[in-house]
Write a protein that holds these residues in place. Structure first.
Motif, mmCIF file in Angstrom:
data_model
loop_
_atom_site.group_PDB
_atom_site.id
_atom_site.type_symbol
_atom_site.label_atom_id
_atom_site.label_comp_id
_atom_site.label_asym_id
_atom_site.label_seq_id
_atom_site.Cartn_x
_atom_site.Cartn_y
_atom_site.Cartn_z
ATOM 1 N N ARG A 36 0.830 -1.208 0.000
ATOM 2 C CA ARG A 36 0.000 0.000 0.000
ATOM 3 C C ARG A 36 0.862 1.255 0.000
ATOM 4 N N GLY A 37 0.446 2.227 -0.787
ATOM 5 C CA GLY A 37 1.127 3.515 -0.852
ATOM 6 C C GLY A 37 0.631 4.443 0.243
ATOM 7 N N ASN A 39 -1.558 6.749 0.227
ATOM 8 C CA ASN A 39 -3.008 6.972 0.276
ATOM 9 C C ASN A 39 -3.792 5.720 0.671
ATOM 10 N N GLY A 40 -3.089 4.619 0.958
ATOM 11 C CA GLY A 40 -3.748 3.392 1.391
ATOM 12 C C GLY A 40 -4.125 2.449 0.273
ATOM 13 N N GLU A 41 -3.974 2.881 -0.971
ATOM 14 C CA GLU A 41 -4.277 2.015 -2.100
ATOM 15 C C GLU A 41 -3.073 1.130 -2.422
ATOM 16 N N ILE A 42 -3.335 -0.069 -2.905
ATOM 17 C CA ILE A 42 -2.257 -0.971 -3.290
ATOM 18 C C ILE A 42 -1.659 -0.451 -4.597
ATOM 19 N N VAL A 43 -0.345 -0.203 -4.557
ATOM 20 C CA VAL A 43 0.323 0.398 -5.708
ATOM 21 C C VAL A 43 1.215 -0.576 -6.470
#
Length: 75
Positions: A36-37, A39-43
């Motif tokens: 996760r980056g 912002n909490g999204e998986i990058v």
């Protein structure tokens, strides 16, 4: 499960692996997870080798892409 289903599961926050990858037990194995980056999204997807501090970007070989023996590691 095939590679498409497995990668989707990894992007949902699950740990994935091929059944024939080296496996000692649930806590000591090779698996892939979504990193996760800020912002909490998986990058991206990371390959983790349990018992080692080694982690690297996941790379899939031809045989991994064609395989249908992917599985989700349950917590």
């Amino acid at each position: 499960m095939n590679i498409i289903e497995a990668v989707k599961a990894a992007y949902e926050g699950k740990r994935i692996r091929r059944k024939d990858w080296f496996f000692i037990d649930k806590e000591a194995c090779v698996y892939i997870y979504g990193h996760r980056g800020f912002n909490g999204e998986i990058v991206n997807l990371i390959q983790h080798i349990e018992g080692s501090k080694e982690e690297k970007f996941a790379a899939f070989m031809d045989e991994d892409i064609l395989a249908d023996d992917w599985e989700v590691l349950e917590d």
